[in-house]
Write a protein that holds these residues in place. Structure first.
Motif, PDB file in Angstrom:
ATOM      1  N   THR A  58       0.853  -1.180   0.000  1.00 22.06           N
ATOM      2  CA  THR A  58       0.000   0.000   0.000  1.00 22.06           C
ATOM      3  C   THR A  58       0.897   1.240   0.000  1.00 22.06           C
ATOM      4  OG1 THR A  58      -0.009   0.093   2.412  1.00 22.06           O
ATOM      5  CG2 THR A  58      -1.743  -1.238   1.354  1.00 22.06           C
ATOM      6  N   GLU A  59       0.288   2.421   0.021  1.00 18.64           N
ATOM      7  CA  GLU A  59       1.087   3.646   0.085  1.00 18.64           C
ATOM      8  C   GLU A  59       1.966   3.642   1.337  1.00 18.64           C
ATOM      9  OE1 GLU A  59       0.527   8.495   0.385  1.00 18.64           O
ATOM     10  OE2 GLU A  59      -1.206   7.217  -0.034  1.00 18.64           O
ATOM     11  N   MET A  60       1.372   3.239   2.459  1.00 21.73           N
ATOM     12  CA  MET A  60       2.150   3.150   3.697  1.00 21.73           C
ATOM     13  C   MET A  60       3.225   2.074   3.573  1.00 21.73           C
ATOM     14  SD  MET A  60       2.944   4.184   6.659  1.00 21.73           S
ATOM     15  CE  MET A  60       1.589   5.354   6.882  1.00 21.73           C
ATOM     16  N   GLY A  61       2.877   0.970   2.912  1.00 25.41           N
ATOM     17  CA  GLY A  61       3.852  -0.088   2.706  1.00 25.41           C
ATOM     18  C   GLY A  61       5.034   0.376   1.875  1.00 25.41           C
ATOM     19  N   GLU A  62       4.771   1.215   0.836  1.00 25.29           N
ATOM     20  CA  GLU A  62       5.852   1.738   0.001  1.00 25.29           C
ATOM     21  C   GLU A  62       6.782   2.642   0.821  1.00 25.29           C
ATOM     22  OE1 GLU A  62       6.872   1.078  -2.872  1.00 25.29           O
ATOM     23  OE2 GLU A  62       5.226   0.063  -3.926  1.00 25.29           O
ATOM     24  N   ARG A  63       6.182   3.448   1.698  1.00 23.62           N
ATOM     25  CA  ARG A  63       7.007   4.338   2.534  1.00 23.62           C
ATOM     26  C   ARG A  63       7.863   3.530   3.505  1.00 23.62           C
ATOM     27  NH1 ARG A  63       3.001   8.756   4.939  1.00 23.62           N
ATOM     28  NH2 ARG A  63       4.965   9.430   5.908  1.00 23.62           N
ATOM     29  N   LEU A  64       7.265   2.491   4.080  1.00 23.42           N
ATOM     30  CA  LEU A  64       8.021   1.647   4.998  1.00 23.42           C
ATOM     31  C   LEU A  64       9.103   0.873   4.246  1.00 23.42           C
ATOM     32  CD1 LEU A  64       8.426   0.584   7.849  1.00 23.42           C
ATOM     33  CD2 LEU A  64       6.710  -1.193   7.374  1.00 23.42           C
ATOM     34  N   LEU A  65       8.803   0.450   3.010  1.00 27.71           N
ATOM     35  CA  LEU A  65       9.789  -0.273   2.210  1.00 27.71           C
ATOM     36  C   LEU A  65      11.031   0.591   1.964  1.00 27.71           C
ATOM     37  CD1 LEU A  65      10.704  -2.683   0.506  1.00 27.71           C
ATOM     38  CD2 LEU A  65       9.398  -1.705  -1.412  1.00 27.71           C
ATOM     39  N   GLY A  66      10.815   1.889   1.730  1.00 28.98           N
ATOM     40  CA  GLY A  66      11.957   2.783   1.543  1.00 28.98           C
ATOM     41  C   GLY A  66      12.885   2.793   2.733  1.00 28.98           C
ATOM     42  N   LEU A  67      12.292   2.764   3.939  1.00 29.57           N
ATOM     43  CA  LEU A  67      13.106   2.750   5.159  1.00 29.57           C
ATOM     44  C   LEU A  67      13.739   1.382   5.391  1.00 29.57           C
ATOM     45  CD1 LEU A  67      10.760   4.774   7.560  1.00 29.57           C
ATOM     46  CD2 LEU A  67      12.864   5.560   6.462  1.00 29.57           C
ATOM     47  N   SER A  68      12.978   0.330   5.171  1.00 30.00           N
ATOM     48  CA  SER A  68      13.529  -1.009   5.411  1.00 30.00           C
ATOM     49  C   SER A  68      14.654  -1.325   4.432  1.00 30.00           C
ATOM     50  CB  SER A  68      12.423  -2.070   5.317  1.00 30.00           C
ATOM     51  OG  SER A  68      11.918  -2.183   3.996  1.00 30.00           O
ATOM     52  N   ARG A  69      14.520  -0.811   3.200  1.00 27.98           N
ATOM     53  CA  ARG A  69      15.598  -1.040   2.232  1.00 27.98           C
ATOM     54  C   ARG A  69      16.900  -0.389   2.714  1.00 27.98           C
ATOM     55  NH1 ARG A  69      13.023   0.218  -2.160  1.00 27.98           N
ATOM     56  NH2 ARG A  69      12.690  -1.923  -2.876  1.00 27.98           N
ATOM     57  N   GLN A  70      16.821   0.824   3.254  1.00 25.44           N
ATOM     58  CA  GLN A  70      18.001   1.481   3.802  1.00 25.44           C
ATOM     59  C   GLN A  70      18.589   0.679   4.959  1.00 25.44           C
ATOM     60  OE1 GLN A  70      17.613   5.781   4.579  1.00 25.44           O
ATOM     61  NE2 GLN A  70      15.746   5.745   3.350  1.00 25.44           N
ATOM     62  N   MET A  71      17.695   0.197   5.847  1.00 21.89           N
ATOM     63  CA  MET A  71      18.163  -0.550   7.016  1.00 21.89           C
ATOM     64  C   MET A  71      18.894  -1.822   6.619  1.00 21.89           C
ATOM     65  SD  MET A  71      14.979  -0.183   9.676  1.00 21.89           S
ATOM     66  CE  MET A  71      15.749  -1.377  10.785  1.00 21.89           C
TER      67      MET A  71
END
Length: 291
Positions: A58-71
């Motif tokens: 979802t939109e929230m999932g995409e935003r979280l994915l951006g952070l998890s990818r960095q982590m």
């Protein structure tokens, strides 16, 4: 939030399905479903649109994915850093030495074995070298004497004869060797108190009952060299530290064994460290043959 929940989310988001995520993490598909569901319930959000077997963020999932990818990119970099450090392909070794003469050969040997390791070198007297080891600002030290302290371990590296340095105008200049008794009454320039070269020559002079005239005490090798060059006096110098040049001569003692030594030293508690062990091993492999 648990890291395992975020890892499960990231695997689903990047693979596109719960089944593929389970395979990539080597866990069961229900485990992935449970962990993602717990994450959504904990924060009251929807992270995926479930579309049959597909899972689209979802939109929230995409935003979280951006952070998890960095982590997880940073986690991968950390793992790579640790792996390369353990294999001695990267890292930083700090060496403290009493002078350049002995340590240079060790550094060349170490660099040939481990070119990816950055090496920094500091110099000082024996007390300063030991202090740097004790406060962890240096990893290994190179000393001219064994540290009589249970906190440290010492590994022998080399030994070198002590010669007499004089100017080309001095009466010894045309000689290849002299007797220690010929130093009686000679104008002698000494290193500072605590110098192993000074201790070696003083011990030999005392044993022979010889009394030279001490005219100067100088801590700097370079200043002693200039003073000898100007014929202020003669000086005892380890042959490995002797720098030949116009106007200077080195004369051996033919009836006295006067030597200096080099040791690699580290804290006893750090002797099994990979970098420390590697430096000591390289030093031993490149160790010069005893005369």
């Amino acid at each position: 939030m648990r890291l395992t929940q975020l890892r499960s989310f990231h695997a689903v988001a990047t693979s596109g399905s719960f089944t593929a995520a389970a395979r990539s993490l080597h866990v069961s598909q229900p485990t992935i479903t449970t962990q993602v569901g717990q994450l959504e319930t904990l924060y009251g959000v929807e992270l995926f649109h479930r579309m049959g077997r597909r899972a689209v963020p979802t939109e929230m999932g995409e935003r979280l994915l951006g952070l998890s990818r960095q982590m997880f990119d940073l986690e991968a970099e950390a793992v790579q850093l640790l792996r390369e450090s353990g294999e001695l392909r990267t890292g930083h070794l700090r060496v403290a030495a009493v002078g350049p003469s002995h340590v240079t050969r060790m550094l060349v040997s170490f660099n040939q074995c481990y070119p990816g390791i950055k090496v920094s070198v500091s110099t000082g007297n024996s007390q300063e070298v030991l202090a740097r080891l004790a406060n962890y600002s240096a990893d290994v030290g190179v000393l001219a004497q064994v540290a009589q302290d249970s906190r440290f371990v010492s590994v022998p590296y080399s030994e070198h004869a002590v010669a007499i340095s004089c100017s080309a105008q001095h009466r010894f200049a045309q000689r290849r060797s002299i007797s220690i008794r010929e130093l009686e009454g000679e104008r002698l320039i000494l290193r500072e108190q605590g110098s192993t070269t000074r201790k070696a020559i003083e011990t030999a002079l005392q044993a022979a009952g010889v009394r030279p005239e001490v005219v100067m005490e100088i801590a700097s090798r370079e200043i002693i060299r200039e003073a000898v060059l100007q014929n202020v006096g003669i000086a005892a110098v380890s042959e490995v530290e002797y720098v030949p040049g116009p106007g200077l001569r080195a004369v051996r003692l033919n009836d006295a064994t006067v030597r200096t030594y080099a040791h690699v030293v580290c804290l006893a508690e750090r002797q099994e460290g990979a970098l420390v062990r590697a430096f000591i091993r390289c030093a031993q492999q490149g160790r010069p043959q005893a005369p």
